[in-house]
Motif scaffolding. Sequence first.
Motif, PDB file in Angstrom:
ATOM      1  N   ALA A  67     -11.289  27.185  60.252  1.00 17.91           N
ATOM      2  CA  ALA A  67     -12.470  27.011  59.417  1.00 17.91           C
ATOM      3  C   ALA A  67     -12.903  25.556  59.389  1.00 17.91           C
ATOM      4  CB  ALA A  67     -12.190  27.508  57.996  1.00 17.91           C
ATOM      5  N   PHE A  68     -14.180  25.331  59.146  1.00 24.83           N
ATOM      6  CA  PHE A  68     -14.728  23.992  58.991  1.00 24.83           C
ATOM      7  C   PHE A  68     -13.976  23.240  57.893  1.00 24.83           C
ATOM      8  CE2 PHE A  68     -17.582  21.534  56.205  1.00 24.83           C
ATOM      9  CZ  PHE A  68     -17.880  20.478  57.053  1.00 24.83           C
ATOM     10  N   THR A  69     -13.682  21.959  58.150  1.00 21.40           N
ATOM     11  CA  THR A  69     -12.960  21.124  57.191  1.00 21.40           C
ATOM     12  C   THR A  69     -13.662  19.781  57.058  1.00 21.40           C
ATOM     13  OG1 THR A  69     -10.858  22.135  57.854  1.00 21.40           O
ATOM     14  CG2 THR A  69     -10.733  20.092  56.600  1.00 21.40           C
ATOM     15  N   ALA A  70     -13.765  19.274  55.820  1.00 21.78           N
ATOM     16  CA  ALA A  70     -14.365  17.966  55.577  1.00 21.78           C
ATOM     17  C   ALA A  70     -13.393  17.092  54.795  1.00 21.78           C
ATOM     18  CB  ALA A  70     -15.675  18.112  54.809  1.00 21.78           C
ATOM     19  N   TRP A  71     -13.203  15.871  55.264  1.00 26.55           N
ATOM     20  CA  TRP A  71     -12.449  14.858  54.526  1.00 26.55           C
ATOM     21  C   TRP A  71     -13.471  13.911  53.920  1.00 26.55           C
ATOM     22  CZ3 TRP A  71     -11.026  16.926  59.132  1.00 26.55           C
ATOM     23  CH2 TRP A  71      -9.740  17.470  59.227  1.00 26.55           C
ATOM     24  N   LYS A  72     -13.431  13.712  52.602  1.00 24.95           N
ATOM     25  CA  LYS A  72     -14.485  12.982  51.909  1.00 24.95           C
ATOM     26  C   LYS A  72     -13.987  11.666  51.337  1.00 24.95           C
ATOM     27  CE  LYS A  72     -16.982  17.173  50.546  1.00 24.95           C
ATOM     28  NZ  LYS A  72     -18.242  16.854  51.255  1.00 24.95           N
ATOM     29  N   ALA A  73     -14.867  10.677  51.359  1.00 30.37           N
ATOM     30  CA  ALA A  73     -14.648   9.425  50.647  1.00 30.37           C
ATOM     31  C   ALA A  73     -15.941   9.107  49.905  1.00 30.37           C
ATOM     32  CB  ALA A  73     -14.268   8.303  51.596  1.00 30.37           C
ATOM     33  N   SER A  74     -16.090   9.732  48.733  1.00 28.88           N
ATOM     34  CA  SER A  74     -17.199   9.446  47.835  1.00 28.88           C
ATOM     35  C   SER A  74     -16.606   8.809  46.579  1.00 28.88           C
ATOM     36  CB  SER A  74     -17.960  10.726  47.489  1.00 28.88           C
ATOM     37  OG  SER A  74     -17.137  11.596  46.722  1.00 28.88           O
ATOM     38  N   LYS A  75     -17.411   8.588  45.551  1.00 24.25           N
ATOM     39  CA  LYS A  75     -16.869   7.913  44.375  1.00 24.25           C
ATOM     40  C   LYS A  75     -15.815   8.756  43.663  1.00 24.25           C
ATOM     41  CE  LYS A  75     -20.157   9.188  40.705  1.00 24.25           C
ATOM     42  NZ  LYS A  75     -21.093   8.633  39.699  1.00 24.25           N
ATOM     43  N   ALA A  76     -15.827  10.066  43.880  1.00 28.64           N
ATOM     44  CA  ALA A  76     -14.804  10.919  43.272  1.00 28.64           C
ATOM     45  C   ALA A  76     -13.429  10.616  43.863  1.00 28.64           C
ATOM     46  CB  ALA A  76     -15.158  12.388  43.478  1.00 28.64           C
ATOM     47  N   GLU A  77     -13.375  10.397  45.178  1.00 25.95           N
ATOM     48  CA  GLU A  77     -12.102  10.117  45.839  1.00 25.95           C
ATOM     49  C   GLU A  77     -11.801   8.611  45.901  1.00 25.95           C
ATOM     50  OE1 GLU A  77     -13.951  13.826  47.029  1.00 25.95           O
ATOM     51  OE2 GLU A  77     -14.654  11.790  47.416  1.00 25.95           O
ATOM     52  N   PHE A  78     -12.844   7.802  45.887  1.00 22.90           N
ATOM     53  CA  PHE A  78     -12.723   6.357  46.085  1.00 22.90           C
ATOM     54  C   PHE A  78     -13.606   5.659  45.045  1.00 22.90           C
ATOM     55  CE2 PHE A  78     -13.174   2.908  49.665  1.00 22.90           C
ATOM     56  CZ  PHE A  78     -12.386   2.037  48.908  1.00 22.90           C
ATOM     57  N   PRO A  79     -13.117   5.469  43.830  1.00 27.68           N
ATOM     58  CA  PRO A  79     -13.946   4.974  42.725  1.00 27.68           C
ATOM     59  C   PRO A  79     -14.641   3.643  42.991  1.00 27.68           C
ATOM     60  CG  PRO A  79     -11.887   5.860  41.886  1.00 27.68           C
ATOM     61  CD  PRO A  79     -11.754   5.835  43.372  1.00 27.68           C
ATOM     62  N   ALA A  80     -14.117   2.823  43.891  1.00 30.55           N
ATOM     63  CA  ALA A  80     -14.750   1.538  44.183  1.00 30.55           C
ATOM     64  C   ALA A  80     -16.145   1.703  44.779  1.00 30.55           C
ATOM     65  CB  ALA A  80     -13.873   0.722  45.138  1.00 30.55           C
ATOM     66  N   LEU A  81     -16.467   2.898  45.289  1.00 27.24           N
ATOM     67  CA  LEU A  81     -17.787   3.132  45.863  1.00 27.24           C
ATOM     68  C   LEU A  81     -18.867   3.340  44.812  1.00 27.24           C
ATOM     69  CD1 LEU A  81     -17.013   5.575  48.835  1.00 27.24           C
ATOM     70  CD2 LEU A  81     -17.286   3.087  48.890  1.00 27.24           C
ATOM     71  N   ASP A  82     -18.491   3.576  43.567  1.00 26.61           N
ATOM     72  CA  ASP A  82     -19.468   3.870  42.525  1.00 26.61           C
ATOM     73  C   ASP A  82     -20.498   2.744  42.422  1.00 26.61           C
ATOM     74  OD1 ASP A  82     -20.789   5.087  40.456  1.00 26.61           O
ATOM     75  OD2 ASP A  82     -19.187   4.825  38.974  1.00 26.61           O
ATOM     76  N   GLY A  83     -21.774   3.105  42.587  1.00 25.50           N
ATOM     77  CA  GLY A  83     -22.856   2.129  42.515  1.00 25.50           C
ATOM     78  C   GLY A  83     -23.122   1.368  43.789  1.00 25.50           C
ATOM     79  N   GLN A  84     -22.343   1.609  44.847  1.00 23.62           N
ATOM     80  CA  GLN A  84     -22.462   0.838  46.084  1.00 23.62           C
ATOM     81  C   GLN A  84     -23.355   1.500  47.136  1.00 23.62           C
ATOM     82  OE1 GLN A  84     -21.285  -2.250  46.110  1.00 23.62           O
ATOM     83  NE2 GLN A  84     -20.471  -1.878  44.038  1.00 23.62           N
TER      84      GLN A  84
END
Length: 211
Positions: A67-84
């Motif tokens: 099945a299709f799989t996605a690895w994510k790095a958004s602010k949920a997984e990587f809080p330092a991205l918030d606002g960036q």
Amino acid sequence: MASKTFSMTFFSLLVFSFAIIQMAIAGDPDILSDLIVPANVTIDEKFFTFTGMRALIWSGPPTNATAFTAWKASKAEFPALDGQSVSIDVLYFPAGSINPPHTHVRAIGLLFLLQGTLQVDLIDTTNKLYTQTLQAGDMFVFPKGLVHYQYNPDAQVPALAIATFGSSNPGSVSIPNTLFNTSIDDNILAKSFKTDVATIQALKAGFAPKS
């Protein structure tokens, strides 16, 4: 040796993807400080570091996945991205798999195909369907808010892609009913919704304009 080659190639393309996304229109509002820091978090080097994709780099995608799989790095997984105004997904498509129709309401998306072949489809606000088959090295842009999906048509070879977004929280939302009034193939829709063609045709009939 093969894993190291994969790692070096992947790292180079990852850096390239982040450079490209800086040219995209940001989906996040400007912030009035350097960072948005979660409560009770200490700012040190670890705050700016995301290690969640190490296994993918050194081991590669799972060879037994279907099945299709996605690895994510958004602010949920990587809080330092918030606002960036940036986030990234790594997308793995086993042979014949699909990333079902969806839309990102807060960000433009830019997909870079690293390996394999990928059919990408985009639906505009007039319900016109745009279809393209990508080869490794190709990029495709998904404008903010438009329904789209990706499908690996190869029966044997998997596909690997990087998707970058102009928001730390691009948001993936369910498709609108108007999807069933487009020219997307019934078999694609059936696979997306894990159902059969007869059900898709019934849904299309239900969403069709009434005379």
